[in-house]
Design a protein around this motif. Sequence first.
Motif, PDB file in Angstrom:
ATOM      1  N   GLU A  33       0.836  -1.209   0.000  1.00 34.15           N
ATOM      2  CA  GLU A  33       0.000   0.000   0.000  1.00 34.15           C
ATOM      3  C   GLU A  33       0.867   1.255   0.000  1.00 34.15           C
ATOM      4  OE1 GLU A  33      -0.451  -2.588   2.035  1.00 34.15           O
ATOM      5  OE2 GLU A  33      -2.478  -3.298   1.614  1.00 34.15           O
ATOM      6  N   ASP A  34       1.950   1.239   0.775  1.00 30.90           N
ATOM      7  CA  ASP A  34       2.887   2.369   0.789  1.00 30.90           C
ATOM      8  C   ASP A  34       3.461   2.610  -0.600  1.00 30.90           C
ATOM      9  OD1 ASP A  34       2.595   2.643   3.568  1.00 30.90           O
ATOM     10  OD2 ASP A  34       4.332   1.369   3.986  1.00 30.90           O
ATOM     11  N   MET A  35       3.848   1.526  -1.265  1.00 27.15           N
ATOM     12  CA  MET A  35       4.428   1.627  -2.603  1.00 27.15           C
ATOM     13  C   MET A  35       3.435   2.220  -3.593  1.00 27.15           C
ATOM     14  SD  MET A  35       7.606   0.585  -2.876  1.00 27.15           S
ATOM     15  CE  MET A  35       7.712   0.167  -4.607  1.00 27.15           C
ATOM     16  N   VAL A  36       2.205   1.732  -3.552  1.00 31.81           N
ATOM     17  CA  VAL A  36       1.181   2.212  -4.487  1.00 31.81           C
ATOM     18  C   VAL A  36       0.931   3.701  -4.273  1.00 31.81           C
ATOM     19  CG1 VAL A  36      -1.253   2.031  -5.131  1.00 31.81           C
ATOM     20  CG2 VAL A  36       0.089  -0.041  -4.785  1.00 31.81           C
ATOM     21  N   LEU A  37       0.778   4.106  -3.029  1.00 34.16           N
ATOM     22  CA  LEU A  37       0.516   5.515  -2.738  1.00 34.16           C
ATOM     23  C   LEU A  37       1.711   6.392  -3.094  1.00 34.16           C
ATOM     24  CD1 LEU A  37      -1.435   5.118   0.606  1.00 34.16           C
ATOM     25  CD2 LEU A  37      -2.368   5.613  -1.665  1.00 34.16           C
ATOM     26  N   ALA A  38       2.919   5.913  -2.852  1.00 27.95           N
ATOM     27  CA  ALA A  38       4.114   6.688  -3.189  1.00 27.95           C
ATOM     28  C   ALA A  38       4.245   6.878  -4.698  1.00 27.95           C
ATOM     29  CB  ALA A  38       5.364   6.003  -2.641  1.00 27.95           C
ATOM     30  N   ALA A  39       3.718   5.923  -5.451  1.00 30.64           N
ATOM     31  CA  ALA A  39       3.764   6.014  -6.912  1.00 30.64           C
ATOM     32  C   ALA A  39       2.634   6.889  -7.454  1.00 30.64           C
ATOM     33  CB  ALA A  39       3.683   4.624  -7.526  1.00 30.64           C
ATOM     34  N   ASN A  47      -2.619  -2.753  -8.951  1.00 31.15           N
ATOM     35  CA  ASN A  47      -1.514  -1.931  -8.459  1.00 31.15           C
ATOM     36  C   ASN A  47      -0.860  -2.537  -7.227  1.00 31.15           C
ATOM     37  OD1 ASN A  47      -1.810  -0.081 -10.523  1.00 31.15           O
ATOM     38  ND2 ASN A  47      -3.111   1.282  -9.327  1.00 31.15           N
ATOM     39  N   LEU A  48      -1.642  -3.168  -6.382  1.00 31.83           N
ATOM     40  CA  LEU A  48      -1.067  -3.825  -5.200  1.00 31.83           C
ATOM     41  C   LEU A  48      -0.183  -5.002  -5.619  1.00 31.83           C
ATOM     42  CD1 LEU A  48      -4.123  -3.671  -2.802  1.00 31.83           C
ATOM     43  CD2 LEU A  48      -1.934  -2.493  -2.514  1.00 31.83           C
ATOM     44  N   GLU A  49      -0.596  -5.726  -6.639  1.00 28.15           N
ATOM     45  CA  GLU A  49       0.227  -6.828  -7.141  1.00 28.15           C
ATOM     46  C   GLU A  49       1.531  -6.299  -7.729  1.00 28.15           C
ATOM     47  OE1 GLU A  49       1.780 -10.365  -7.711  1.00 28.15           O
ATOM     48  OE2 GLU A  49      -0.049  -9.947  -6.586  1.00 28.15           O
ATOM     49  N   TRP A  50       1.453  -5.187  -8.467  1.00 30.29           N
ATOM     50  CA  TRP A  50       2.661  -4.539  -8.994  1.00 30.29           C
ATOM     51  C   TRP A  50       3.615  -4.191  -7.847  1.00 30.29           C
ATOM     52  CZ3 TRP A  50       3.906   0.477  -7.528  1.00 30.29           C
ATOM     53  CH2 TRP A  50       5.052   1.003  -8.111  1.00 30.29           C
ATOM     54  N   ALA A  51       3.061  -3.628  -6.780  1.00 26.47           N
ATOM     55  CA  ALA A  51       3.875  -3.215  -5.636  1.00 26.47           C
ATOM     56  C   ALA A  51       4.502  -4.425  -4.947  1.00 26.47           C
ATOM     57  CB  ALA A  51       3.030  -2.410  -4.654  1.00 26.47           C
ATOM     58  N   ARG A  52       3.760  -5.506  -4.824  1.00 23.10           N
ATOM     59  CA  ARG A  52       4.313  -6.723  -4.202  1.00 23.10           C
ATOM     60  C   ARG A  52       5.499  -7.251  -5.010  1.00 23.10           C
ATOM     61  NH1 ARG A  52      -1.216  -7.841  -3.745  1.00 23.10           N
ATOM     62  NH2 ARG A  52      -1.928  -7.488  -1.628  1.00 23.10           N
ATOM     63  N   LYS A  54       7.399  -5.533  -7.046  1.00 18.31           N
ATOM     64  CA  LYS A  54       8.492  -4.558  -6.935  1.00 18.31           C
ATOM     65  C   LYS A  54       9.241  -4.746  -5.606  1.00 18.31           C
ATOM     66  CE  LYS A  54       9.567  -0.284  -8.779  1.00 18.31           C
ATOM     67  NZ  LYS A  54      10.475  -0.393  -9.892  1.00 18.31           N
ATOM     68  N   LEU A  55       8.496  -4.923  -4.521  1.00 21.36           N
ATOM     69  CA  LEU A  55       9.128  -5.137  -3.217  1.00 21.36           C
ATOM     70  C   LEU A  55       9.894  -6.453  -3.178  1.00 21.36           C
ATOM     71  CD1 LEU A  55       6.352  -3.782  -0.839  1.00 21.36           C
ATOM     72  CD2 LEU A  55       8.654  -2.850  -1.129  1.00 21.36           C
ATOM     73  N   ASP A  56       9.343  -7.506  -3.803  1.00 20.92           N
ATOM     74  CA  ASP A  56      10.040  -8.793  -3.845  1.00 20.92           C
ATOM     75  C   ASP A  56      11.348  -8.688  -4.620  1.00 20.92           C
ATOM     76  OD1 ASP A  56       8.085 -10.050  -2.347  1.00 20.92           O
ATOM     77  OD2 ASP A  56       7.070 -10.936  -4.087  1.00 20.92           O
ATOM     78  N   GLU A  57      11.323  -7.925  -5.732  1.00 22.21           N
ATOM     79  CA  GLU A  57      12.502  -7.805  -6.577  1.00 22.21           C
ATOM     80  C   GLU A  57      13.558  -6.862  -6.000  1.00 22.21           C
ATOM     81  OE1 GLU A  57      11.016  -6.450 -10.332  1.00 22.21           O
ATOM     82  OE2 GLU A  57       9.820  -8.271 -10.640  1.00 22.21           O
ATOM     83  N   GLU A  58      13.114  -5.734  -5.450  1.00 17.60           N
ATOM     84  CA  GLU A  58      14.050  -4.676  -5.054  1.00 17.60           C
ATOM     85  C   GLU A  58      14.177  -4.469  -3.548  1.00 17.60           C
ATOM     86  OE1 GLU A  58      13.323  -1.068  -7.236  1.00 17.60           O
ATOM     87  OE2 GLU A  58      12.662  -2.197  -8.998  1.00 17.60           O
ATOM     88  N   GLY A  59      13.295  -5.074  -2.789  1.00 13.85           N
ATOM     89  CA  GLY A  59      13.332  -4.899  -1.344  1.00 13.85           C
ATOM     90  C   GLY A  59      12.716  -3.574  -0.917  1.00 13.85           C
ATOM     91  N   PRO A  60      12.761  -3.279   0.384  1.00 11.94           N
ATOM     92  CA  PRO A  60      12.109  -2.076   0.907  1.00 11.94           C
ATOM     93  C   PRO A  60      12.687  -0.759   0.394  1.00 11.94           C
ATOM     94  CG  PRO A  60      13.194  -3.298   2.667  1.00 11.94           C
ATOM     95  CD  PRO A  60      13.337  -4.090   1.427  1.00 11.94           C
ATOM     96  N   ASN A  61      13.908  -0.776  -0.125  1.00 14.57           N
ATOM     97  CA  ASN A  61      14.477   0.461  -0.668  1.00 14.57           C
ATOM     98  C   ASN A  61      13.841   0.863  -1.991  1.00 14.57           C
ATOM     99  OD1 ASN A  61      16.229   1.046   1.420  1.00 14.57           O
ATOM    100  ND2 ASN A  61      17.832  -0.251   0.565  1.00 14.57           N
ATOM    101  N   ALA A  62      12.991   0.017  -2.546  1.00 16.03           N
ATOM    102  CA  ALA A  62      12.314   0.338  -3.806  1.00 16.03           C
ATOM    103  C   ALA A  62      11.493   1.614  -3.675  1.00 16.03           C
ATOM    104  CB  ALA A  62      11.420  -0.826  -4.227  1.00 16.03           C
ATOM    105  N   ILE A  63      10.976   1.869  -2.494  1.00 12.91           N
ATOM    106  CA  ILE A  63      10.160   3.074  -2.307  1.00 12.91           C
ATOM    107  C   ILE A  63      10.991   4.344  -2.461  1.00 12.91           C
ATOM    108  CG2 ILE A  63      10.337   3.269   0.203  1.00 12.91           C
ATOM    109  CD1 ILE A  63       7.264   3.855   0.131  1.00 12.91           C
ATOM    110  N   GLU A  64      12.278   4.276  -2.142  1.00  9.29           N
ATOM    111  CA  GLU A  64      13.160   5.444  -2.264  1.00  9.29           C
ATOM    112  C   GLU A  64      13.293   5.882  -3.722  1.00  9.29           C
ATOM    113  OE1 GLU A  64      14.373   7.301   0.089  1.00  9.29           O
ATOM    114  OE2 GLU A  64      13.786   6.028   1.752  1.00  9.29           O
ATOM    115  N   LYS A  65      13.146   4.951  -4.650  1.00 10.44           N
ATOM    116  CA  LYS A  65      13.264   5.281  -6.067  1.00 10.44           C
ATOM    117  C   LYS A  65      12.034   6.034  -6.571  1.00 10.44           C
ATOM    118  CE  LYS A  65      16.147   1.309  -6.958  1.00 10.44           C
ATOM    119  NZ  LYS A  65      16.252   0.022  -7.646  1.00 10.44           N
ATOM    120  N   LEU A  66      10.935   5.933  -5.841  1.00 14.69           N
ATOM    121  CA  LEU A  66       9.701   6.584  -6.261  1.00 14.69           C
ATOM    122  C   LEU A  66       9.587   8.008  -5.746  1.00 14.69           C
ATOM    123  CD1 LEU A  66       7.201   3.671  -5.618  1.00 14.69           C
ATOM    124  CD2 LEU A  66       8.122   4.427  -7.819  1.00 14.69           C
ATOM    125  N   LEU A  67      10.299   8.317  -4.695  1.00 16.15           N
ATOM    126  CA  LEU A  67      10.188   9.623  -4.045  1.00 16.15           C
ATOM    127  C   LEU A  67      11.473  10.421  -4.239  1.00 16.15           C
ATOM    128  CD1 LEU A  67       8.539   8.353  -0.772  1.00 16.15           C
ATOM    129  CD2 LEU A  67       7.412   9.428  -2.713  1.00 16.15           C
TER     130      LEU A  67
END
Length: 68
Positions: A33-39, A47-52, A54-67
């Motif tokens: 949910e954090d990933m989807v909203l940050a995007a 969108n939630l599946e996309w975020a899952r 992305k998190l599986d592939e890149e880990g929690p730092n993936a959100i830093e790339k969106l912001l």
Amino acid sequence: MSTSQPDASRPSPDRVTPDNLLHTRTGTEVSPEDMVLAAGRDLTPRNLEWARRKLDEEGPNAIEKLLP
């Protein structure tokens, strides 16, 4: 008619937020949910599946790339 001075304690609208305030990691887990909203996307199953993924592939730092 008097002219008022802008309040010096109020931040200027063109003032840039310091970098140390822009980091998203707070030591807590990043949820899909954090990933989807940050995007800037809507919370939909797709969108939630996309975020899952992305998190599986890149880990929690993936959100830093969106912001910034």
